[in-house]
Design a protein around this motif. Structure first.
Motif, short mmCIF file in Angstrom:
data_model
loop_
_atom_site.label_atom_id
_atom_site.label_comp_id
_atom_site.label_asym_id
_atom_site.label_seq_id
_atom_site.Cartn_x
_atom_site.Cartn_y
_atom_site.Cartn_z
N PHE A 144 0.84 -1.20 0.00
CA PHE A 144 0.00 0.00 0.00
C PHE A 144 0.88 1.25 0.00
O PHE A 144 0.63 2.21 -0.74
N ALA A 145 1.92 1.23 0.83
CA ALA A 145 2.81 2.40 0.91
C ALA A 145 3.59 2.58 -0.38
O ALA A 145 3.86 3.70 -0.80
N ALA A 146 3.97 1.46 -1.02
CA ALA A 146 4.72 1.55 -2.27
C ALA A 146 3.86 1.92 -3.46
O ALA A 146 4.36 2.43 -4.46
N GLY A 147 2.55 1.66 -3.35
CA GLY A 147 1.65 1.93 -4.47
C GLY A 147 0.76 3.14 -4.24
O GLY A 147 1.15 4.27 -4.55
N PRO A 148 -0.43 2.96 -3.67
CA PRO A 148 -1.34 4.08 -3.50
C PRO A 148 -0.76 5.27 -2.74
O PRO A 148 -0.95 6.42 -3.15
N LEU A 149 -0.04 5.01 -1.64
CA LEU A 149 0.46 6.13 -0.85
C LEU A 149 1.47 6.97 -1.63
O LEU A 149 1.34 8.18 -1.71
N GLU A 150 2.48 6.31 -2.19
CA GLU A 150 3.48 7.09 -2.92
C GLU A 150 2.87 7.80 -4.13
O GLU A 150 3.17 8.96 -4.39
N ASN A 200 1.62 12.70 -6.82
CA ASN A 200 0.69 13.43 -7.68
C ASN A 200 0.24 14.74 -7.05
O ASN A 200 0.13 15.77 -7.73
N ARG A 201 0.00 14.72 -5.75
CA ARG A 201 -0.40 15.95 -5.07
C ARG A 201 0.73 16.98 -5.12
O ARG A 201 0.48 18.17 -5.35
N ALA A 202 1.97 16.53 -4.92
CA ALA A 202 3.11 17.45 -4.96
C ALA A 202 3.28 18.06 -6.35
O ALA A 202 3.73 19.21 -6.48
N GLY A 215 0.82 18.76 -8.26
CA GLY A 215 -0.37 19.55 -8.57
C GLY A 215 -1.40 18.81 -9.39
O GLY A 215 -2.30 19.43 -9.97
N PHE A 216 -1.30 17.48 -9.43
CA PHE A 216 -2.25 16.70 -10.21
C PHE A 216 -3.34 16.15 -9.32
O PHE A 216 -3.08 15.55 -8.28
N GLU A 217 -4.56 16.33 -9.72
CA GLU A 217 -5.71 15.72 -9.04
C GLU A 217 -6.67 15.21 -10.08
O GLU A 217 -7.10 15.97 -10.96
N ALA A 218 -6.98 13.93 -10.01
CA ALA A 218 -7.87 13.34 -11.00
C ALA A 218 -9.28 13.92 -10.84
O ALA A 218 -9.76 14.07 -9.71
#
Length: 209
Positions: free
Chosen positions: A99-105, A110-112, A114-117
């Motif tokens: 989870f930490a290697a996939g969704p969390l990172e 993406n937030r850093a 500036g991307f938001e789906a």
């Protein structure tokens, strides 16, 4: 220095995660510090990691890249360190490590950037949205134990690294559960040794005794 276990890294990279894991394992290893535009792009290193990035390890004849995979490999390769639960008890261990290697990172990066789906595309990014990831992470580290149970494990090295960096640099939300969890894992002797080694390599501190 030992040649059976070689650690390829740069102190200004995710290699800090693997350094912490290596210090937890306690086995002797040799460090190769590589720069980004030189050594990482040579044919010799591209034969180890075609992505031309660090970290990577060579353990005997095996080459392992990707931080979560390296942490899992080292936990299995050095069972005496006690950094992985017995196989029948690894559900939470695998769940939160990856989870930490996939969704969390992905959510944090993406937030850093500036991307938001957009709402109608959230299913495409896998993690949904940043808030959902933070809520899931908070649930994983709430309480007084660790992510895989009552004992510290390789999953805590990875999750702890993500939370420690996130709190330091503001890339995750400051929540009491995150601060309490980082307090539990961030003061470990292996983390202090690893940080001192990487800070020294980056010219930010003195080598440890």
């Amino acid at each position: 220095m030992p040649d059976d276990l070689i650690f390829y890294t740069n102190p200004m990279s995710r290699g800090r995660i693997v350094r912490w894991m290596l210090e937890e394992v306690g086995a002797p290893y040799r460090t190769e510090v590589l720069n980004y535009e030189g050594a990482m792009k040579t044919p010799e290193y591209l034969a180890i990691n075609p992505m031309g990035k660090v970290p990577a390890i060579r353990h005997g004849d095996a080459v392992v890249t990707e931080c979560a995979a390296i942490c899992a490999w080292l936990a299995d390769a050095f069972p005496e360190a006690g950094l992985a639960p017995p196989p029948p008890q690894r559900a939470a261990y695998y769940r939160w490590l990856f989870f930490a290697a996939g969704p969390l990172e992905a959510a944090v990066v993406n937030r850093a950037l500036g991307f938001e789906a957009p709402p109608e595309k959230k299913r495409m990014v896998g993690y949904g949205d940043f808030g959902a990831v933070m809520d899931a992470l908070e649930g994983a580290v709430s309480g007084e134990g660790f992510v895989a149970g009552d004992r510290f494990s390789a999953a805590d090295v990875y999750v702890g690294s993500q939370i420690g960096w996130g709190l330091q640099f503001g890339s995750i939300e400051t929540r009491p559960a995150f601060e309490a969890y980082w307090k539990r894992v961030g003061g470990r002797a292996a983390w202090r040794r690893a940080t001192a080694l990487d800070d020294a390599a980056a010219g930010e501190g003195a080598p440890p005794d």
